[in-house]
Structure formats: structure tokens, C-alpha cells
Design a protein around this motif. Structure first.
Motif, PDB file in Angstrom:
ATOM      1  N   GLY A 181       0.748  -1.323   0.158  1.00 23.88           N
ATOM      2  CA  GLY A 181       0.007  -0.160  -0.045  1.00 23.88           C
ATOM      3  C   GLY A 181       0.799   1.236  -0.100  1.00 23.88           C
ATOM      4  N   CYS A 182       2.216   0.945   0.405  1.00 30.13           N
ATOM      5  CA  CYS A 182       2.777   2.213   0.035  1.00 30.13           C
ATOM      6  C   CYS A 182       4.412   1.873  -0.404  1.00 30.13           C
ATOM      7  N   LEU A 183       5.220   2.953  -0.763  1.00 28.58           N
ATOM      8  CA  LEU A 183       6.618   2.544  -1.360  1.00 28.58           C
ATOM      9  C   LEU A 183       7.261   3.492  -0.500  1.00 28.58           C
ATOM     10  N   ASP A 184       8.830   2.999  -0.585  1.00 29.26           N
ATOM     11  CA  ASP A 184       9.757   3.419   0.300  1.00 29.26           C
ATOM     12  C   ASP A 184      10.209   4.851  -0.527  1.00 29.26           C
ATOM     13  N   LEU A 185      10.269   6.125   0.031  1.00 25.51           N
ATOM     14  CA  LEU A 185      10.689   7.186  -0.545  1.00 25.51           C
ATOM     15  C   LEU A 185      12.079   7.092  -0.980  1.00 25.51           C
ATOM     16  N   GLU A 186      13.019   6.587  -0.173  1.00 21.52           N
ATOM     17  CA  GLU A 186      14.388   6.709  -0.602  1.00 21.52           C
ATOM     18  C   GLU A 186      14.718   5.673  -1.720  1.00 21.52           C
ATOM     19  N   GLU A 187      14.018   4.495  -1.628  1.00 22.78           N
ATOM     20  CA  GLU A 187      14.289   3.597  -2.626  1.00 22.78           C
ATOM     21  C   GLU A 187      13.777   4.037  -3.856  1.00 22.78           C
ATOM     22  N   VAL A 188      12.593   4.745  -4.073  1.00 26.03           N
ATOM     23  CA  VAL A 188      12.229   5.631  -5.350  1.00 26.03           C
ATOM     24  C   VAL A 188      13.226   6.646  -5.897  1.00 26.03           C
ATOM     25  N   VAL A 189      13.696   7.266  -5.052  1.00 27.71           N
ATOM     26  CA  VAL A 189      14.548   8.616  -5.217  1.00 27.71           C
ATOM     27  C   VAL A 189      16.081   7.924  -5.721  1.00 27.71           C
ATOM     28  N   ALA A 190      16.392   6.685  -5.248  1.00 32.77           N
ATOM     29  CA  ALA A 190      17.631   6.072  -5.599  1.00 32.77           C
ATOM     30  C   ALA A 190      17.763   5.733  -6.781  1.00 32.77           C
ATOM     31  N   VAL A 191      16.478   5.106  -7.393  1.00 28.16           N
ATOM     32  CA  VAL A 191      16.228   4.868  -8.851  1.00 28.16           C
ATOM     33  C   VAL A 191      16.070   5.725  -9.607  1.00 28.16           C
ATOM     34  N   LEU A 192      15.458   6.924  -9.217  1.00 29.01           N
ATOM     35  CA  LEU A 192      15.156   8.112 -10.212  1.00 29.01           C
ATOM     36  C   LEU A 192      16.458   8.983 -10.464  1.00 29.01           C
TER      37      LEU A 192
END
Length: 521
Positions: free
Chosen positions: A74-85
Motif C-alpha cells: 500500500g506504500c513505497l519507500d521514498l528513498e528507494e524510489v529516489v535512488a532509482v530515479l
């Protein structure tokens, strides 16, 4: 105007006793006189195109979110998304990424504490990033989606597991939407989702589960009250209170806002066993306590699971299971706050009816309905409050559900819901005024069905008071809905609102009435 709104407008205009030839003359008149300029037509087409574009983008980004959220958390880890982006376009967009992240944290203050992205926050984040790049924003969004899609891979088995889990989580929300204001169906749906997942993906471990909510007692002490549990624990756990000075790890989960996992309870030394008769040699197994967060990431309770009933020595919770249980917590929170919102709406309705009745003796009865969503037009109306001609109210804890095909004489209520417009009708000589309560997108949330008996209309002063009540009730309901949004912190105007709980949500109605009075003075 939508088609149902146009039909309802015409129906209200012509009334009930008009002849067919007159209706035909009116139709011919409208056809002949209605003109749409080229500018108006272009503006309307642009509006339709814009709405379609927004809907398509939302659908695209929701699908991307689901692909990333493989365990249905139901949610994503912000830092994980930032690291990929940060690797998007070879890292050339890092400045844009950091600027978008600051904007996002400004709009969603809870992100600095929790670091979790909801589907809505995820969409907002990508839109912020796209707006920082030069060129066409839609093309940038498409490029971001393609980039992120290639960064996550799922096997066929993982896809099936994710699909099944998502269905069970949807069942929890469905239970909330169809249960009026009762939490029991939601509790049952939660425990059913846990047991189904355990059978399908958890080696059929035997688990016990329980939900406890934070509350404050008369001495001002915060405690956890166990409001629901699986059947095996009911004699020992249900309605029990856990205090901070008692053994247990539940308050650690509350304070830290993170799951607490005890793989071997027999070795821990600080576990509270509600069943004091359980032999020491049987106090073996795993314990997992997960915090329940609201939309602003504040903890309001816990979900606990244990394997004490399982005879297998190596009965532990795996990472993918714990992640799914976090998804169950998220789904339960949404369901719980949906029902909490509906309770608030009903409290507003009660306050509004209390204000109205002494002023309108010509009103016979008022019945309050809430809309239970369904696919297309297959929704139901839940009768929640019945008020007689003396103002006495019956609040239905188990609501009476009306379906369109079974209630032809009440079709005017469904027309009111479809059009979100006032609907007038007469049934066996009794005149009704059905008035919708709107949600924030002007869809029908509920209905006041006002019966004025044999009168075709109310006396002018009573009509004025009814209109004032409906206006203030709508304003108060809109405030309740606004407060339920994740990015909105409540604004208190009256001191009484600062200390009010769900039973005092009706204070909002009186606040808006007072504000209008001040403006008039």
C-alpha cells in the motif's frame, strides 16, 4: 449538466400534473432556442479532453505503483524510489529530483518522519519531477514511467501472489463501504485476509490475530483496548486493556512507529500472555506487532499476530509475509477512517435535524440515507436515521439497505443520487423533497428524504429554514471530508472543536451556522 441532471432539472421544472402536449411543446421550444456558440463548444471539448487526460494519467501511474508495490503493502519507500530515479537520463536530472523531493515533503510533511509514498503522493512526486524538466510534461511523464517500469521485474508466481493479495485487501475496503457505520464486517475481512494469505503463501501456519486501538481513560492514561481478535483468543483477549506498565512489546511498536518482531517468545522475557492458564512449555512461537497509522502517519493502534497455536518449532514470519501484513494495516486504516468519516457525517446530520425540527412543524418525517458504492448503478442506499414528526430519531446501527430494483416506489431517491440534484415527488398523496449531500467531487454521499405530507410546499419561513439547514449541513460535511484527506490538517474555529471527539462532530454544523450569523450581522 450530465444527462441525469438535465432530466432531473426538466422533471422539477414541469412538475407532476403537466400534460403530454405541454411537455412536447417545451421539448420543441428547448430544441429551437438552445444555441451553443463555437467558443462554448470548443471550451466544452477542451474540458472533456482535459478530464480524460487526467483520468488516463492517474490510471497509468496507479498501474506503475502497483507494479512496484509487489507485496501489496500500500506504500513505497521514498528513498528507494529516489535512488532509482537518480539514474534517470544518466543522472542528468538529479537537481530536478532533489527540488521535486523538497516540494513533495513540503506538501506531505509526514514524509520526513515516515518516508512512505502513498499512491497519491507517488503520482504527485512524478508530476513535480516532470515539471522541473524543460519540454513537454506529458512526454517526460511517459519517459519516467517507461524508465521505472523497466527497473522492476516480477516472476509469474510473484504476479499471481500480488494479484491475490490485492484482491483480499480490496475486500477489506468493500466491507467498510457496505457496512454503514459498523466495524464488525471490517474486522472479519481483516482476519479473513490474514488466514487466506497464510493458507496460500504462508505454509498454512496456524496464527492468532488481534487488533487493539489507542484510547485515553478518565485518568488521562493512554492504553490499548483490544477491540477484535480471532475466535481462539476471544475469551482471553477481547475488550482487554494493555497499559504501559504491563509486560509487552505493543507500546514499543506504537512509540517507534515500526513493526516489532519476536521470533522466539519463550526467549524474550517481556511478553504479556493474556491466557494465564497456558502452560509455560506451550508458550512458544513467534510474535509480530505492527503499528496502525492514519493518513498523516500518526499511530492509532496495533495489529498483532502470533503462532502460539502452531505446533511447528520453526514457525516464523518471513519478510514477504510481514510486508503484506503492513499492507493489511494500511487497508484497515483506510477502512477504519472511512467509517469514522461516515460517523462524523451522521453526527452532522443529527445536529442539523435537531436544529431544524423546532422551526418546521410542517415537516412530517426526515429519513437520512448514505450511499454504499457499487459497480456502475448497482449501488445501495443505507437507511441510517429515521426522524418522526416530533423530532424523535432512530439511528440504525444495522442499516436497512435499499436496492433500486427492489424499491420502485423509492426510485426518486436513486434519481436524486444519480443526478446529485434535488428531486421532488409525490407517493400516495404524500409529498417528498429528496436533497443530496455531496462529496468533494459533487458525487452523492447521502440523502435527506424530507416528507411534508399533504402540503405541496412548505410555508415560506419554514422553506427558508430548511434551505439554511441544508446549506450548513453541506458545508459541515465538506469540512469533515476535507479533514479526511491526507494532506490536510484540520482548522479549528471554535474552542469546542479542539476537544471534540466523534460524538461532537455536530459542532461543525453549529460553527457554520454561527459564522453565517456573524456575516449577516
Amino acid at each position: 449538466l450530465t444527462l441525469p441532471q438535465f432530466v432531473q432539472l426538466m422533471d422539477n421544472f414541469v412538475g407532476e400534473d403537466i400534460s403530454l402536449p405541454t411537455v412536447k411543446r417545451l421539448t420543441a421550444f428547448i430544441k429551437g432556442e438552445y444555441k451553443q456558440t463555437k467558443e462554448e463548444k470548443m471550451k466544452q471539448l477542451e474540458k472533456v479532453h482535459c478530464m480524460s487526460h487526467v483520468a488516463q494519467r492517474k490510471q497509468l501511474l496507479e498501474a506503475l505503483f502497483e507494479k512496484w508495490d509487489s507485496n501489496a503493502c500500500g506504500c513505497l519507500d521514498l528513498e528507494e524510489v529516489v535512488a532509482v530515479l537518480s539514474r534517470f537520463k544518466g543522472g542528468m536530472g538529479r537537481v530536478a529530483l532533489m527540488k521535486a523531493k523538497r516540494q513533495l515533503c513540503s506538501q506531505y510533511p509526514q514524509l520526513s518522519r515516515a518516508g512512505k509514498l502513498s499512491p497519491k503522493a507517488f503520482q504527485t512526486f512524478l508530476e513535480f519531477i516532470a515539471s522541473e524538466f524543460t519540454g513537454n510534461e506529458d512526454e517526460t511523464i511517459d519517459n519516467l514511467v517507461r524508465f521505472l517500469t523497466t527497473r522492476v521485474e516480477k516472476s509469474h508466481t510473484e504476479s499471481l501472489q500480488s494479484s491475490a493479495r490485492r484482491k483480499w485487501l480490496q475486500d477489506i475496503q468493500q466491507a467498510a463501504e457496505s457496512s454503514g457505520t459498523s466495524m464488525e464486517p471490517v474486522y472479519k475481512a481483516v482476519f479473513k485476509a490474514l488466514s487466506q494469505d497464510m493458507e496460500a503463501h504462508g505454509d498454512s501456519k496456524r496464527i492468532s490475530a488481534y487488533i487493539a486501538l489507542l484510547e485515553e481513560n478518565q485518568q488521562g492514561q493512554v492504553l490499548l483496548r483490544y477491540v477484535a481478535c480471532t475466535a481462539d483468543n476471544a475469551p482471553y483477549v477481547l475488550n482487554q486493556e494493555l497499559h504501559r506498565d504491563m509486560k509487552g512489546v505493543s507500546f514499543a511498536a506504537v512509540d517507534q512507529g515500526q513493526p516489532v518482531y519476536v521470533p522466539r517468545v519463550q526467549l524474550h522475557g517481556n511478553i504479556h500472555f493474556w491466557n494465564s492458564d497456558r502452560p509455560v512449555e506451550e508458550r512458544k512461537g513467534s510474535l509480530l506487532v505492527l503499528p496502525l497509522h492514519d493518513a498523516r502517519w500518526r499511530v492509532f493502534g496495533i495489529l498483532g499476530l502470533d503462532t502460539l497455536q502452531d505446533q511447528c518449532e520453526k514457525s516464523i514470519f518471513l519478510t514477504h509475509e510481514i510486508t503484506f501484513y503492513e499492507g493489511v494495516c494500511h487497508a484497515f486504516s483506510k477502512a477504519y477512517h472511512h467509517i469514522y468519516m461516515r460517523e462524523n457525517v451522521l453526527q452532522v446530520a443529527v445536529a442539523a435535524l435537531d436544529w431544524l425540527y423546532p422551526r418546521t412543524p410542517s415537516i412530517h418525517t426526515v429519513t437520512t440515507y448514505l450511499v454504499a458504492p457499487g459497480k456502475d448503478e448497482n449501488y445501495a442506499l443505507c437507511k441510517m436515521i429515521t426522524t418522526d414528526n416530533t423530532g424523535q430519531k432512530e439511528i440504525h446501527s444495522s442499516p436497512v439497505t435499499l436496492l433500486r430494483e427492489e424499491n420502485l416506489l423509492r426510485d426518486y431517491l436513486f434519481k436524486c443520487t444519480d443526478s446529485s440534484e434535488v428531486t421532488l415527488t409525490s407517493i400516495h398523496g404524500e409529498h417528498h423533497i429528496a436533497v443530496p449531500l455531496h462529496d468533494l467531487s459533487r458525487q452523492t454521499l447521502g440523502i435527506f428524504d424530507v416528507s411534508i405530507g399533504q402540503h405541496k410546499k412548505l410555508p415560506p419561513e419554514e422553506q427558508k429554514d430548511l434551505q439554511k439547514m441544508l446549506k450548513m449541513a453541506q458545508a459541515a460535511c465538506s469540512e469533515v471530508l476535507q479533514r479526511s484527506l491526507e494532506e490536510t490538517e484540520p482548522t479549528h474555529v471554535l474552542e469546542a472543536e479542539r476537544v471534540a471527539n466523534v460524538r461532537h462532530a455536530g459542532i461543525l454544523f453549529h460553527r457554520f451556522m454561527l459564522q453565517e450569523l456573524r456575516e449577516c450581522v
